[in-house]
Design a protein around this motif. Structure first.
Motif, PDB file in Angstrom:
ATOM      1  N   THR A 128       0.741  -1.014  -0.397  1.00 50.01           N
ATOM      2  CA  THR A 128       0.517   0.091   0.500  1.00 50.01           C
ATOM      3  C   THR A 128       0.718   1.411  -0.144  1.00 50.01           C
ATOM      4  O   THR A 128       1.183   1.296   0.725  1.00 50.01           O
ATOM      5  N   PRO A 129       1.021   2.538  -1.635  1.00 52.87           N
ATOM      6  CA  PRO A 129       1.762   3.454  -0.966  1.00 52.87           C
ATOM      7  C   PRO A 129       1.326   4.231   0.246  1.00 52.87           C
ATOM      8  O   PRO A 129      -0.003   4.380   0.667  1.00 52.87           O
ATOM      9  N   LEU A 130       2.066   5.394  -0.071  1.00 48.85           N
ATOM     10  CA  LEU A 130       2.122   6.033   1.763  1.00 48.85           C
ATOM     11  C   LEU A 130       0.636   7.018   1.713  1.00 48.85           C
ATOM     12  O   LEU A 130      -0.113   7.290   2.606  1.00 48.85           O
ATOM     13  N   ASN A 131       0.694   7.125   0.504  1.00 49.69           N
ATOM     14  CA  ASN A 131      -0.702   8.461  -0.028  1.00 49.69           C
ATOM     15  C   ASN A 131      -2.051   7.986   0.067  1.00 49.69           C
ATOM     16  O   ASN A 131      -3.093   8.711   1.030  1.00 49.69           O
ATOM     17  N   GLU A 132      -2.248   7.092   0.343  1.00 50.97           N
ATOM     18  CA  GLU A 132      -3.539   5.426   0.179  1.00 50.97           C
ATOM     19  C   GLU A 132      -3.292   5.829   1.645  1.00 50.97           C
ATOM     20  O   GLU A 132      -5.079   5.594   1.877  1.00 50.97           O
ATOM     21  N   ILE A 133      -2.678   5.644   2.035  1.00 51.60           N
ATOM     22  CA  ILE A 133      -2.649   4.935   4.012  1.00 51.60           C
ATOM     23  C   ILE A 133      -3.206   6.690   4.670  1.00 51.60           C
ATOM     24  O   ILE A 133      -4.137   6.074   4.957  1.00 51.60           O
ATOM     25  N   PHE A 134      -2.414   7.301   3.895  1.00 51.32           N
ATOM     26  CA  PHE A 134      -2.574   8.725   4.659  1.00 51.32           C
ATOM     27  C   PHE A 134      -4.508   9.131   4.557  1.00 51.32           C
ATOM     28  O   PHE A 134      -4.727   9.884   4.946  1.00 51.32           O
ATOM     29  N   GLN A 135      -4.383   9.008   3.057  1.00 53.52           N
ATOM     30  CA  GLN A 135      -6.098   8.841   2.701  1.00 53.52           C
ATOM     31  C   GLN A 135      -7.381   8.087   3.724  1.00 53.52           C
ATOM     32  O   GLN A 135      -8.261   8.619   4.048  1.00 53.52           O
ATOM     33  N   GLU A 136      -6.605   7.273   3.815  1.00 56.23           N
ATOM     34  CA  GLU A 136      -8.014   6.258   4.544  1.00 56.23           C
ATOM     35  C   GLU A 136      -7.930   7.266   6.227  1.00 56.23           C
ATOM     36  O   GLU A 136      -8.858   6.768   6.600  1.00 56.23           O
ATOM     37  N   LEU A 137      -6.715   7.172   6.499  1.00 60.66           N
ATOM     38  CA  LEU A 137      -6.198   7.461   8.373  1.00 60.66           C
ATOM     39  C   LEU A 137      -7.423   8.959   7.670  1.00 60.66           C
ATOM     40  O   LEU A 137      -7.797   9.211   9.155  1.00 60.66           O
ATOM     41  N   GLU A 138      -7.342  10.037   7.033  1.00 59.82           N
ATOM     42  CA  GLU A 138      -7.793  11.165   6.767  1.00 59.82           C
ATOM     43  C   GLU A 138      -9.844  10.810   6.503  1.00 59.82           C
ATOM     44  O   GLU A 138     -10.506  11.705   7.660  1.00 59.82           O
ATOM     45  N   ARG A 139      -9.747   9.496   5.697  1.00 61.41           N
ATOM     46  CA  ARG A 139     -10.973   9.234   5.851  1.00 61.41           C
ATOM     47  C   ARG A 139     -12.123   8.760   7.203  1.00 61.41           C
ATOM     48  O   ARG A 139     -13.028   8.802   7.622  1.00 61.41           O
ATOM     49  N   LEU A 140     -11.225   8.061   8.566  1.00 58.61           N
ATOM     50  CA  LEU A 140     -11.132   7.938   9.770  1.00 58.61           C
ATOM     51  C   LEU A 140     -11.413   8.910  10.468  1.00 58.61           C
ATOM     52  O   LEU A 140     -11.586   8.887  11.622  1.00 58.61           O
ATOM     53  N   ARG A 141     -10.548  10.484  10.017  1.00 60.83           N
ATOM     54  CA  ARG A 141     -11.308  11.322  10.842  1.00 60.83           C
ATOM     55  C   ARG A 141     -10.119  11.343  11.921  1.00 60.83           C
ATOM     56  O   ARG A 141      -9.693  12.245  12.772  1.00 60.83           O
ATOM     57  N   VAL A 142      -8.573  10.634  11.682  1.00 59.16           N
ATOM     58  CA  VAL A 142      -7.358  11.290  12.291  1.00 59.16           C
ATOM     59  C   VAL A 142      -7.204  12.595  11.472  1.00 59.16           C
ATOM     60  O   VAL A 142      -7.652  13.198  10.877  1.00 59.16           O
ATOM     61  N   PRO A 143      -6.955  13.551  12.815  1.00 56.96           N
ATOM     62  CA  PRO A 143      -6.321  15.014  12.716  1.00 56.96           C
ATOM     63  C   PRO A 143      -5.412  15.156  11.387  1.00 56.96           C
ATOM     64  O   PRO A 143      -4.656  13.909  11.338  1.00 56.96           O
ATOM     65  N   ARG A 144      -5.506  15.843  10.915  1.00 55.55           N
ATOM     66  CA  ARG A 144      -4.551  16.531   9.332  1.00 55.55           C
ATOM     67  C   ARG A 144      -3.537  17.006   9.993  1.00 55.55           C
ATOM     68  O   ARG A 144      -2.802  16.607   9.053  1.00 55.55           O
ATOM     69  N   ALA A 145      -3.136  17.621  11.165  1.00 51.31           N
ATOM     70  CA  ALA A 145      -1.845  17.700  11.234  1.00 51.31           C
ATOM     71  C   ALA A 145      -0.919  16.510  11.389  1.00 51.31           C
ATOM     72  O   ALA A 145       0.003  16.642  10.613  1.00 51.31           O
ATOM     73  N   PHE A 146      -1.737  14.957  11.922  1.00 47.18           N
ATOM     74  CA  PHE A 146      -0.786  14.114  12.476  1.00 47.18           C
ATOM     75  C   PHE A 146      -0.581  13.550  11.405  1.00 47.18           C
ATOM     76  O   PHE A 146       0.470  13.322  10.829  1.00 47.18           O
ATOM     77  N   THR A 147      -1.600  13.483   9.644  1.00 44.33           N
ATOM     78  CA  THR A 147      -1.123  13.153   8.664  1.00 44.33           C
ATOM     79  C   THR A 147       0.359  13.565   8.005  1.00 44.33           C
ATOM     80  O   THR A 147       0.918  12.852   7.758  1.00 44.33           O
ATOM     81  N   GLU A 148      -0.035  15.424   7.772  1.00 44.19           N
ATOM     82  CA  GLU A 148       0.578  16.183   7.008  1.00 44.19           C
ATOM     83  C   GLU A 148       2.197  15.771   8.039  1.00 44.19           C
ATOM     84  O   GLU A 148       3.349  16.200   7.495  1.00 44.19           O
ATOM     85  N   ILE A 149       2.242  16.192   9.222  1.00 49.25           N
ATOM     86  CA  ILE A 149       3.295  15.651  10.126  1.00 49.25           C
ATOM     87  C   ILE A 149       3.921  14.164   9.404  1.00 49.25           C
ATOM     88  O   ILE A 149       5.166  14.510   9.651  1.00 49.25           O
ATOM     89  N   ALA A 150       3.365  13.528   9.756  1.00 48.57           N
ATOM     90  CA  ALA A 150       3.881  12.077   9.397  1.00 48.57           C
ATOM     91  C   ALA A 150       4.217  11.332   7.792  1.00 48.57           C
ATOM     92  O   ALA A 150       5.520  10.923   7.313  1.00 48.57           O
ATOM     93  N   LEU A 151       4.187  13.040   6.664  1.00 41.35           N
ATOM     94  CA  LEU A 151       4.143  12.630   5.588  1.00 41.35           C
ATOM     95  C   LEU A 151       5.851  13.493   5.572  1.00 41.35           C
ATOM     96  O   LEU A 151       6.332  13.040   4.360  1.00 41.35           O
ATOM     97  N   LEU A 152       6.109  14.762   6.400  1.00 42.00           N
ATOM     98  CA  LEU A 152       6.974  15.175   6.713  1.00 42.00           C
ATOM     99  C   LEU A 152       8.138  14.397   7.167  1.00 42.00           C
ATOM    100  O   LEU A 152       9.080  14.432   6.321  1.00 42.00           O
ATOM    101  N   MET A 153       7.551  13.725   7.942  1.00 38.00           N
ATOM    102  CA  MET A 153       8.275  12.953   8.155  1.00 38.00           C
ATOM    103  C   MET A 153       9.193  11.752   7.771  1.00 38.00           C
ATOM    104  O   MET A 153      10.412  11.326   7.518  1.00 38.00           O
ATOM    105  N   TYR A 154       8.043  10.656   7.139  1.00 35.13           N
ATOM    106  CA  TYR A 154       8.304   9.913   5.642  1.00 35.13           C
ATOM    107  C   TYR A 154       9.313  10.367   4.770  1.00 35.13           C
ATOM    108  O   TYR A 154      10.886   9.598   4.490  1.00 35.13           O
TER     109      TYR A 154
END
Length: 255
Positions: A128-154
């Motif tokens: 599973t590509p990372l961007n698709e994992i982050f999209q699913e996390l957003e659909r689960l209402r995970v705070p966007r700040a969390f996913t963006e920080i994770a993306l930058l860390m990656y």
């Protein structure tokens, strides 16, 4: 290694399978593996997930063995240390070295949980590509700040590896690792300079984002897919059988 993980995540045999299904399968199966009181189910999970990775996702066996070598090594070391130094009931002794049954049972359980959890996460990372994992996390209402920080860390991981590689090869061409004394000195210099170089690269990244009208929002691109009834049924069947196995083997002892 990280570049290869990203490559296989985009080219594997399960690429077109629903990301939500793969995330649910990996996470629920990992929780079941960690909750098992005996090593049988975690070992079963490790074998099944490995077969899925090799046969269905079509990941090369040589690469997967290299990928799994580090956690397997730590798990085996934990098993050996717990069998030799923890417990009160020795079951085997040779030249003063004792193996304890309770330590061996606990070590097997820890080792099986390590491998069961690792294979679940490896399945998710390699399919599973990372961007698709982050999209699913957003659909689960995970705070966007969390996913963006994770993306930058990656992304920073690749910056970190690139800087370390460039600095290491620069030192190596100047005989910086000729001898133990020079190796330790060069390694210390590399570690100190690597932090500064990575910090500067991170600042450059932020300035480039600002120049492109960054407004604290990183839009992600990916295909919108939903879990099909067949995938949902397969998920319930697979994890339901594992839960049943946990119940039936809850009192099983090996040693």
């Amino acid at each position: 290694m990280n570049v290869s993980v990203d490559y296989y995540a985009h080219t594997n045999g399960l690429r077109n399978t629903s990301p939500a299904f793969k995330m649910a399968l990996a996470l629920i199966t990992m929780i079941i593996s960690l909750a098992s009181p005996t090593p049988l189910i975690p070992f079963t999970v490790a074998v099944l997930m490995t077969l899925i990775i090799l046969l269905l996702a079509d990941i090369p066996p040589a690469y997967y063995l290299k990928f799994a070598a580090v956690p397997a090594g730590f798990g085996l070391l934990t098993l050996i240390l717990m069998a030799l130094f923890f417990g009160v009931n020795p079951v085997w002794s040779l030249m003063g070295i004792k193996v304890y049954s309770d330590g061996l049972n606990t070590g097997l359980l820890v080792f099986s949980r390590i491998m069961g959890g690792f294979t679940c996460l490896a399945f998710l990372a390699l399919t599973t590509p990372l961007n698709e994992i982050f999209q699913e996390l957003e659909r689960l209402r995970v705070p966007r700040a969390f996913t963006e920080i994770a993306l930058l860390m990656y992304r920073s991981v690749f910056i970190f590896l690139e800087e370390a590689s460039v600095m290491y090869h620069a030192q190596d061409t100047r005989l910086g690792y000729s001898g133990i004394r020079n190796s330790y000195r060069s390694l210390g210099l590399l570690a100190g300079n690597l932090f500064i170089r990575s910090w500067l690269r991170g600042e450059a990244l932020y300035r480039s984002m600002e120049s492109r009208c960054y407004q604290e929002n990183l839009p992600s691109m990916g295909k919108q897919t939903s879990t099909s009834p067949g995938e949902l049924a397969l998920l319930l069947l697979f994890d339901g059988l594992l839960v049943l196995g946990v119940i039936l083997t809850s009192r099983l002892t090996i040693f």
